[in-house]
Design an enzyme around this catalytic site. Structure first.
Site, PDB file in Angstrom:
ATOM      1  N   GLU A 256       0.945  -1.324   0.039  1.00  0.00           N
ATOM      2  CA  GLU A 256       0.090  -0.075   0.070  1.00  0.00           C
ATOM      3  C   GLU A 256       0.882   1.089  -0.125  1.00  0.00           C
ATOM      4  O   GLU A 256       1.582   1.595   1.119  1.00  0.00           O
ATOM      5  CB  GLU A 256      -0.648  -0.003   1.168  1.00  0.00           C
ATOM      6  N   CYS A 295      -3.089   8.662   3.618  1.00  0.00           N
ATOM      7  CA  CYS A 295      -2.904   8.224   2.453  1.00  0.00           C
ATOM      8  C   CYS A 295      -4.073   8.357   1.453  1.00  0.00           C
ATOM      9  O   CYS A 295      -3.810   8.431   0.256  1.00  0.00           O
ATOM     10  CB  CYS A 295      -2.595   6.614   2.528  1.00  0.00           C
TER      11      CYS A 295
HETATM   12  P1  NAP Z   1       8.444   4.854   4.781  1.00  0.00           P
HETATM   13  O1  NAP Z   1       9.586   5.870   4.953  1.00  0.00           O
HETATM   14  O2  NAP Z   1       8.382   4.347   3.353  1.00  0.00           O
HETATM   15  O3  NAP Z   1       8.263   3.862   5.803  1.00  0.00           O
HETATM   16  C1  NAP Z   1       7.308   2.953   5.962  1.00  0.00           C
HETATM   17  C2  NAP Z   1       7.883   1.936   6.986  1.00  0.00           C
HETATM   18  O4  NAP Z   1       8.831   1.102   6.231  1.00  0.00           O
HETATM   19  C3  NAP Z   1       8.260   2.156   8.216  1.00  0.00           C
HETATM   20  O5  NAP Z   1       7.889   1.381   9.214  1.00  0.00           O
HETATM   21  C4  NAP Z   1       9.825   2.185   7.897  1.00  0.00           C
HETATM   22  O6  NAP Z   1      10.567   2.068   9.014  1.00  0.00           O
HETATM   23  C5  NAP Z   1       9.715   0.835   7.064  1.00  0.00           C
HETATM   24  N1  NAP Z   1      11.020   0.658   6.395  1.00  0.00           N
HETATM   25  C6  NAP Z   1      11.569   1.571   5.645  1.00  0.00           C
HETATM   26  N2  NAP Z   1      12.918   0.927   5.066  1.00  0.00           N
HETATM   27  C7  NAP Z   1      12.513  -0.127   5.270  1.00  0.00           C
HETATM   28  C8  NAP Z   1      13.265  -1.463   4.527  1.00  0.00           C
HETATM   29  N3  NAP Z   1      14.102  -1.349   3.828  1.00  0.00           N
HETATM   30  N4  NAP Z   1      12.787  -2.759   4.788  1.00  0.00           N
HETATM   31  C9  NAP Z   1      11.616  -2.901   5.782  1.00  0.00           C
HETATM   32  N5  NAP Z   1      11.090  -1.684   6.269  1.00  0.00           N
HETATM   33  C10 NAP Z   1      11.424  -0.458   5.863  1.00  0.00           C
HETATM   34  O7  NAP Z   1       6.824   5.818   4.735  1.00  0.00           O
HETATM   35  P2  NAP Z   1       6.478   6.649   5.811  1.00  0.00           P
HETATM   36  O8  NAP Z   1       7.287   7.908   5.675  1.00  0.00           O
HETATM   37  O9  NAP Z   1       6.394   5.967   7.236  1.00  0.00           O
HETATM   38  O10 NAP Z   1       4.837   6.853   5.251  1.00  0.00           O
HETATM   39  C11 NAP Z   1       4.515   7.954   4.297  1.00  0.00           C
HETATM   40  C12 NAP Z   1       4.014   7.244   3.311  1.00  0.00           C
HETATM   41  O11 NAP Z   1       3.277   6.360   3.538  1.00  0.00           O
HETATM   42  C13 NAP Z   1       3.308   8.079   2.364  1.00  0.00           C
HETATM   43  O12 NAP Z   1       3.699   8.122   1.081  1.00  0.00           O
HETATM   44  C14 NAP Z   1       2.044   7.780   2.305  1.00  0.00           C
HETATM   45  O13 NAP Z   1       1.186   7.934   1.157  1.00  0.00           O
HETATM   46  C15 NAP Z   1       1.771   6.212   2.558  1.00  0.00           C
HETATM   47  N6  NAP Z   1       1.020   5.552   3.161  1.00  0.00           N
HETATM   48  C16 NAP Z   1       0.121   4.806   2.439  1.00  0.00           C
HETATM   49  C17 NAP Z   1      -1.125   4.236   3.003  1.00  0.00           C
HETATM   50  C18 NAP Z   1      -1.835   3.218   2.245  1.00  0.00           C
HETATM   51  O14 NAP Z   1      -2.576   2.530   2.953  1.00  0.00           O
HETATM   52  N7  NAP Z   1      -1.673   3.183   0.912  1.00  0.00           N
HETATM   53  C19 NAP Z   1      -1.585   4.528   4.238  1.00  0.00           C
HETATM   54  C20 NAP Z   1      -0.698   5.223   4.875  1.00  0.00           C
HETATM   55  C21 NAP Z   1       0.703   5.739   4.574  1.00  0.00           C
HETATM   56  P3  NAP Z   1      11.353   3.067   9.919  1.00  0.00           P
HETATM   57  O15 NAP Z   1      10.417   4.042  10.273  1.00  0.00           O
HETATM   58  O16 NAP Z   1      11.825   2.379  11.169  1.00  0.00           O
HETATM   59  O17 NAP Z   1      12.215   3.565   9.107  1.00  0.00           O
END
Ligand code: NAP
Length: 513
Positions: A256, A295
């Site tokens: 997602e 999101c």
């Molecule tokens: P993110 O930086 O991609 O991080 C998301 C999650 O992935 C965090 O728990 C992060 O952990 C983890 N992560 C990062 N690198 C990883 C890796 N190499 N391996 C495994 N896990 C890893 O996103 P965010 O800044 O938290 O969230 C914002 C984004 O989420 C926005 O673009 C939004 O649109 C999207 N979003 C989408 C939905 C949906 O349902 N489609 C819902 C909510 C948000 P750490 O924090 O420990 O780095």
């Protein structure tokens, strides 16, 4: 300062090393420190598979439903405390925090109710049985059984409660243990939820584990029956989707990711009528709830050219009236973004959108004394959306959206919406059946959900940003191509679908038909 431990292999384990500091985004005050260095991720995955999995699979759907009802009640009993953590670590208003925390307990309760409806069975049927030969004695039936692995639930920072609970509701009801891995920056709320559930012992050991901090090398230890359910940025989604071990072992991965959701206003509406009013009200709510860090928030607003000036002014006026600040003050209607990185990204995004349009209200001026990660609700105007690029490709994860004109035809609106390359949700506001029908047909292949705002539902509408347990959450293309929730179909990610073929009588006995 408080140290957040992880709950793995039946114990609370603190990470080694310095760890990351979690802050209050309104005051920048440090709240807790956490990290996962030193955790044995292979052992955590094995614990879920070997201890949690068998315990859950020994339960039938009714029993799992009871467990999830107990989870929901246990968390609800601590509602005030949990809302307080959402305010402190997420910069949420109390109402934002309710959206997250009540969304979590509500989704667990909704799946408990679905589980009760499945009764004392352990196997689900997928569709109707089929006759395979000339005689009805030779029969086929698809069945769904729990995968014998562990589900790794990786979530974004914006929903530290609902984010993991909506995934866990599906996984646990399916009979698959979970390892919850929230985003580090807002993990305080998730940590406390897990602490409550562990202390109330509402789940069998191994069914729920929790990682505070980075996922380390967990993905390298996953095997064929495991699942990864990821929510976050498209960039991280690509890394996970391309992970060598996950590819080599065909580990099921659901992504997602980000999304440029749209809202379209139909032409010819009475500006003072219920539908036009609903449109403006919901746009303002979708832009500012959780400071636009949803999101499903509306990023692109399409309005017939004839109505553009009026609607732009109405939205701008409503946004200007929103009080921003530290959400511990009750009259504040919008809090800060969650982290300094998010603030930097939002400012960069606004600048990029402004370069091909103009700022109507909001912008990048500091708020108050400059402390905290605040950004003003910002409406931009792009007068030539067919020629624009940034507005269709850049998700500014904050209270930011762009209003754009279209010629009032469904074809033109659909063309602009599709430029987002696949979204979680699009909203259409109108009362004309032909217009709505044409636009539904044009938008459905490009969106996971279509929200139809009209006069008849204006008094009961929940807003396009609320993901509903009984409806699918997830969109094609840029939105990640995933599918979550959607009632019992949300269990599919955690189940193996198997075709059974043989004597119809034997199948009936096996499946209780
Ligand atoms: P993110 O930086 O991609 O991080 C998301 C999650 O992935 C965090 O728990 C992060 O952990 C983890 N992560 C990062 N690198 C990883 C890796 N190499 N391996 C495994 N896990 C890893 O996103 P965010 O800044 O938290 O969230 C914002 C984004 O989420 C926005 O673009 C939004 O649109 C999207 N979003 C989408 C939905 C949906 O349902 N489609 C819902 C909510 C948000 P750490 O924090 O420990 O780095």
């Amino acid at each position: 300062m408080r140290t957040l431990a992880s709950y793995v292999y039946g114990e609370w384990v603190e990470g080694q090393g310095e760890g990351a500091v979690l802050v209050n985004p309104a005051t920048e005050e440090a709240l807790a420190v956490t990290g996962s260095d030193g955790i044995d991720f292979a052992a955590a995955a094995a614990h879920g598979r070997e201890t949690g999995g068998p315990a859950l699979r020994a339960m039938n759907f009714e029993e799992r439903a009871e467990m999830m009802k107990a989870m929901s009640e246990s968390l609800h009993a601590h509602r005030d405390e949990l809302l307080g953590l959402g305010v402190a670590n997420g910069g949420n208003t109390r109402s934002d925090a309710k959206f997250d925390v009540d969304g979590a307990t509500g989704t667990l309760a909704a799946y408990a109710s679905l589980g009760r409806g499945l009764g004392d069975k352990k196997i689900m049927l997928a569709g109707e049985g089929v006759q395979l030969g000339r005689s009805a004695r030779y029969w086929g039936q698809h069945i769904l059984t729990p995968r014998e692995g562990v589900a790794v639930l990786i979530n974004a920072f914006n929903f530290p409660a609902w984010g993991w609970a909506e995934k866990a509701a599906c996984s646990l009801l399916a009979g698959v243990p979970v390892i919850v891995k929230p985003a580090t920056s807002t993990a305080l709320l998730t940590f406390r939820m897990v602490e409550i559930l562990v202390s109330d012992a509402v789940l069998p050991e191994g069914a729920l584990q929790y990682i505070s901090g980075s996922a380390g090398d967990l993905l390298s230890h996953l095997t064929e029956q495991d699942v990864v359910a990821f929510t976050g940025s498209a960039k991280t989604g690509r890394i996970i989707r391309g992970h060598e071990n996950l590819l080599a072992r065909s580990v099921k991965v659901n992504v997602e990711a980000d999304s440029l959701n749209s809202a379209v206003l139909a032409p010819g509406l009475d500006p003072d009528g219920d539908t036009a009013r609903l449109f403006v009200r919901e746009i303002v709510k979708e832009m500012t709830q959780k400071a636009g860090q949803k999101c499903t928030a509306v990023r692109r607003i399409l309005v017939p050219s004839d109505d553009l000036d009026r609607v732009r002014d109405e939205i701008a006026q409503a946004l200007s009236a929103i009080r921003i600040g530290d959400t511990v003050n009750g009259d504040v209607r919008m809090g800060p973004l969650a982290t300094s990185n998010q603030l930097r990204d939002a400012h960069e995004g606004i600048a990029a959108l402004a370069a091909e349009g103009e700022i109507v209200v909001g912008g990048m001026d500091p708020v108050g004394d400059g402390k905290g990660y605040f950004v003003r609700p910002t409406l931009l105007l792009n007068s030539d959306p067919a020629a624009a690029r940034e507005v269709h490709v850049r998700e500014v994860f904050g209270p930011v959206a762009t209003i754009m004109p279209y010629d009032g035809t469904p074809a033109a609106a659909a063309d602009l919406v599709r430029r987002g390359a696949g979204s979680l949700v699009a909203a259409i506001y109108g009362d004309d059946v032909t217009f709505m029908g044409d636009l539904v047909a044009g938008l459905a292949p490009w969106n996971g959900r279509l929200y139809l705002g009209s006069r008849k539902v204006a008094d009961m509408a929940v807003g396009s940003g609320a993901a509903m347990p009984l409806l699918k959450h997830g969109g094609p293309g840029r939105a990640g191509g995933g599918a979550e929730l959607g009632g019992l179909s949300g269990l599919r990610l955690y189940q193996q679908r198997t075709a059974l073929q043989g004597d119809r009588g034997l199948l009936n006995k096996l499946l209780g038909g």
